[in-house]
Structures are given as C-alpha cells and as structure tokens.
Design a protein around this motif. Structure first.
Motif, mmCIF file in Angstrom:
data_model
loop_
_atom_site.group_PDB
_atom_site.id
_atom_site.type_symbol
_atom_site.label_atom_id
_atom_site.label_comp_id
_atom_site.label_asym_id
_atom_site.label_seq_id
_atom_site.Cartn_x
_atom_site.Cartn_y
_atom_site.Cartn_z
ATOM 1 N N TYR A 27 -13.278 36.068 -25.481
ATOM 2 C CA TYR A 27 -13.293 35.111 -26.585
ATOM 3 C C TYR A 27 -11.939 34.996 -27.284
ATOM 4 O O TYR A 27 -11.829 34.314 -28.305
ATOM 5 C CB TYR A 27 -14.373 35.488 -27.603
ATOM 6 C CG TYR A 27 -14.213 36.863 -28.206
ATOM 7 C CD1 TYR A 27 -13.338 37.092 -29.250
ATOM 8 C CD2 TYR A 27 -14.946 37.934 -27.718
ATOM 9 C CE1 TYR A 27 -13.190 38.353 -29.797
ATOM 10 C CE2 TYR A 27 -14.813 39.196 -28.263
ATOM 11 C CZ TYR A 27 -13.936 39.391 -29.297
ATOM 12 O OH TYR A 27 -13.789 40.647 -29.838
ATOM 13 N N HIS A 28 -10.909 35.634 -26.753
ATOM 14 C CA HIS A 28 -9.605 35.674 -27.430
ATOM 15 C C HIS A 28 -9.110 34.275 -27.820
ATOM 16 O O HIS A 28 -8.604 34.085 -28.931
ATOM 17 C CB HIS A 28 -8.571 36.387 -26.565
ATOM 18 C CG HIS A 28 -7.237 36.494 -27.210
ATOM 19 N ND1 HIS A 28 -6.986 37.383 -28.231
ATOM 20 C CD2 HIS A 28 -6.091 35.798 -27.015
ATOM 21 C CE1 HIS A 28 -5.730 37.240 -28.633
ATOM 22 N NE2 HIS A 28 -5.175 36.286 -27.910
ATOM 23 N N GLN A 33 -11.743 30.480 -34.421
ATOM 24 C CA GLN A 33 -12.969 29.734 -34.671
ATOM 25 C C GLN A 33 -14.143 30.690 -34.924
ATOM 26 O O GLN A 33 -14.937 30.485 -35.837
ATOM 27 C CB GLN A 33 -13.296 28.818 -33.500
ATOM 28 C CG GLN A 33 -14.572 28.026 -33.707
ATOM 29 C CD GLN A 33 -15.011 27.281 -32.466
ATOM 30 O OE1 GLN A 33 -14.566 27.559 -31.374
ATOM 31 N NE2 GLN A 33 -15.910 26.337 -32.647
ATOM 32 N N LEU A 34 -14.238 31.740 -34.114
ATOM 33 C CA LEU A 34 -15.307 32.721 -34.303
ATOM 34 C C LEU A 34 -15.200 33.395 -35.668
ATOM 35 O O LEU A 34 -16.218 33.578 -36.351
ATOM 36 C CB LEU A 34 -15.258 33.776 -33.197
ATOM 37 C CG LEU A 34 -15.875 33.367 -31.869
ATOM 38 C CD1 LEU A 34 -15.482 34.364 -30.783
ATOM 39 C CD2 LEU A 34 -17.373 33.251 -31.983
ATOM 40 N N LEU A 35 -13.997 33.757 -36.054
ATOM 41 C CA LEU A 35 -13.813 34.402 -37.363
ATOM 42 C C LEU A 35 -14.200 33.461 -38.506
ATOM 43 O O LEU A 35 -14.820 33.890 -39.486
ATOM 44 C CB LEU A 35 -12.380 34.889 -37.520
ATOM 45 C CG LEU A 35 -12.027 36.110 -36.665
ATOM 46 C CD1 LEU A 35 -10.537 36.399 -36.718
ATOM 47 C CD2 LEU A 35 -12.828 37.323 -37.107
ATOM 48 N N ARG A 36 -13.869 32.171 -38.377
ATOM 49 C CA ARG A 36 -14.270 31.199 -39.402
ATOM 50 C C ARG A 36 -15.791 31.116 -39.499
ATOM 51 O O ARG A 36 -16.354 31.096 -40.591
ATOM 52 C CB ARG A 36 -13.696 29.814 -39.094
ATOM 53 C CG ARG A 36 -12.270 29.610 -39.557
ATOM 54 C CD ARG A 36 -11.867 28.146 -39.514
ATOM 55 N NE ARG A 36 -12.011 27.527 -38.211
ATOM 56 C CZ ARG A 36 -11.115 27.594 -37.217
ATOM 57 N NH1 ARG A 36 -9.992 28.263 -37.390
ATOM 58 N NH2 ARG A 36 -11.326 26.991 -36.069
ATOM 59 N N ARG A 37 -16.441 31.067 -38.353
ATOM 60 C CA ARG A 37 -17.901 30.977 -38.338
ATOM 61 C C ARG A 37 -18.532 32.238 -38.927
ATOM 62 O O ARG A 37 -19.510 32.157 -39.669
ATOM 63 C CB ARG A 37 -18.395 30.749 -36.914
ATOM 64 C CG ARG A 37 -17.972 29.379 -36.390
ATOM 65 C CD ARG A 37 -18.310 29.213 -34.947
ATOM 66 N NE ARG A 37 -19.667 28.689 -34.837
ATOM 67 C CZ ARG A 37 -20.241 28.379 -33.703
ATOM 68 N NH1 ARG A 37 -19.592 28.557 -32.558
ATOM 69 N NH2 ARG A 37 -21.454 27.897 -33.672
ATOM 70 N N LEU A 38 -17.963 33.390 -38.605
ATOM 71 C CA LEU A 38 -18.490 34.641 -39.152
ATOM 72 C C LEU A 38 -18.279 34.725 -40.659
ATOM 73 O O LEU A 38 -19.141 35.234 -41.388
ATOM 74 C CB LEU A 38 -17.865 35.839 -38.434
ATOM 75 C CG LEU A 38 -18.377 36.060 -37.008
ATOM 76 C CD1 LEU A 38 -17.511 37.077 -36.283
ATOM 77 C CD2 LEU A 38 -19.836 36.485 -37.017
ATOM 78 N N VAL A 75 -23.070 31.966 -33.052
ATOM 79 C CA VAL A 75 -21.918 32.827 -32.767
ATOM 80 C C VAL A 75 -22.202 33.675 -31.530
ATOM 81 O O VAL A 75 -21.357 33.803 -30.638
ATOM 82 C CB VAL A 75 -21.578 33.722 -33.980
ATOM 83 C CG1 VAL A 75 -20.563 34.797 -33.607
ATOM 84 C CG2 VAL A 75 -21.053 32.885 -35.132
ATOM 85 N N ALA A 76 -23.408 34.235 -31.459
ATOM 86 C CA ALA A 76 -23.776 35.069 -30.313
ATOM 87 C C ALA A 76 -23.718 34.274 -29.017
ATOM 88 O O ALA A 76 -23.218 34.765 -27.996
ATOM 89 C CB ALA A 76 -25.171 35.658 -30.520
ATOM 90 N N LEU A 77 -24.200 33.043 -29.035
ATOM 91 C CA LEU A 77 -24.164 32.224 -27.821
ATOM 92 C C LEU A 77 -22.736 31.883 -27.411
ATOM 93 O O LEU A 77 -22.416 31.853 -26.228
ATOM 94 C CB LEU A 77 -24.987 30.950 -28.023
ATOM 95 C CG LEU A 77 -26.495 31.155 -28.048
ATOM 96 C CD1 LEU A 77 -27.209 29.845 -28.376
ATOM 97 C CD2 LEU A 77 -26.993 31.719 -26.731
ATOM 98 N N GLN A 78 -21.878 31.644 -28.385
ATOM 99 C CA GLN A 78 -20.473 31.372 -28.066
ATOM 100 C C GLN A 78 -19.821 32.609 -27.447
ATOM 101 O O GLN A 78 -19.072 32.494 -26.473
ATOM 102 C CB GLN A 78 -19.711 30.929 -29.311
ATOM 103 C CG GLN A 78 -18.277 30.536 -28.993
ATOM 104 C CD GLN A 78 -17.541 30.007 -30.210
ATOM 105 O OE1 GLN A 78 -18.107 29.835 -31.282
ATOM 106 N NE2 GLN A 78 -16.258 29.750 -30.036
#
Length: 116
Positions: A27-28, A33-38, A75-78
């Motif tokens: 996911y690097h 994007q992941l951090l924003r969603r979290l 997030v988990a699915l991504q």
C-alpha cells in the motif's frame, strides 16, 4: 527498536509467522490516502465518544457507529486489494513456497474480514 505491545506481532513478521523480506508494503503508493481515511475514521470515533458523553439519542449514535464501521471496512478492503495486487502477485510471480504462503495468508485475512 521499540517495545511492541503485548501480543502484537513483530513488525518484520506477518501474523502467520513466516519471515518477510525487507521491502515496501503493497500500500506504499496509497499511504497518504490511507492515512487521510484513517484520520477521518479517528474523527468519527471521537464524535461517537462525544455523542455518548452527551447522551445523544441511541439511533443517532448507532447510525454514526454504522458509518464509522463502513469507513474502516473500506480501508480494510483497500489494504487487501493492495496486498493482493503487490505482495501476493509478486510472490506468485516468484513461485515456490513463498507463493503458497502468501496465498494462504491472504485467504486467512479475507476470512477474518468476513467474520468481522
């Protein structure tokens, strides 16, 4: 090297106990994007705490719990998609026991997500 919480896996080993090669997480490329969603999920959870603290109507609180749950599932699915597209794909391309281990690891992760 910091102290890991009790029961947490070491950062260099997956939950299955098989050794990982040092490389970037799948996911690097999507990390920001992941951090924003979290962070958004974190804000939703703080909002839920305020709702409970202020005795907000039960159904309104449950609606927000549902929204936070869906956001975390997204997030988990991504993360799973990135793992399959990068880590599992690379292991299969390399072949051998690592490929089998990565497929089994992904299957276990999917099973955990389905139970959640």
């Amino acid at each position: 090297m910091g102290i890991e919480p009790q029961g947490a896996p070491a950062p260099h080993r997956p939950l299955t106990g098989t050794p990982r090669r040092p490389r970037m997480a799948g996911y690097h490329a999507d990390k920001d994007q992941l951090l924003r969603r979290l962070r958004r999920v974190e804000g939703q959870i703080r909002g839920l705490q305020r709702m409970v603290d202020t005795d907000t109507y039960c159904i309104d609180t449950l609606t927000q719990v549902s929204a936070a749950t869906k956001a975390l599932q997204s997030v988990a699915l991504q993360l799973l998609d990135s793992h399959l597209a990068h880590c599992v794909h690379d292991a299969i391309a390399a072949g051998g026991a690592e490929a089998d281990a990565k497929v089994a690891e992904a299957s276990q992760a999917i099973a955990r997500l389905m139970r959640a």
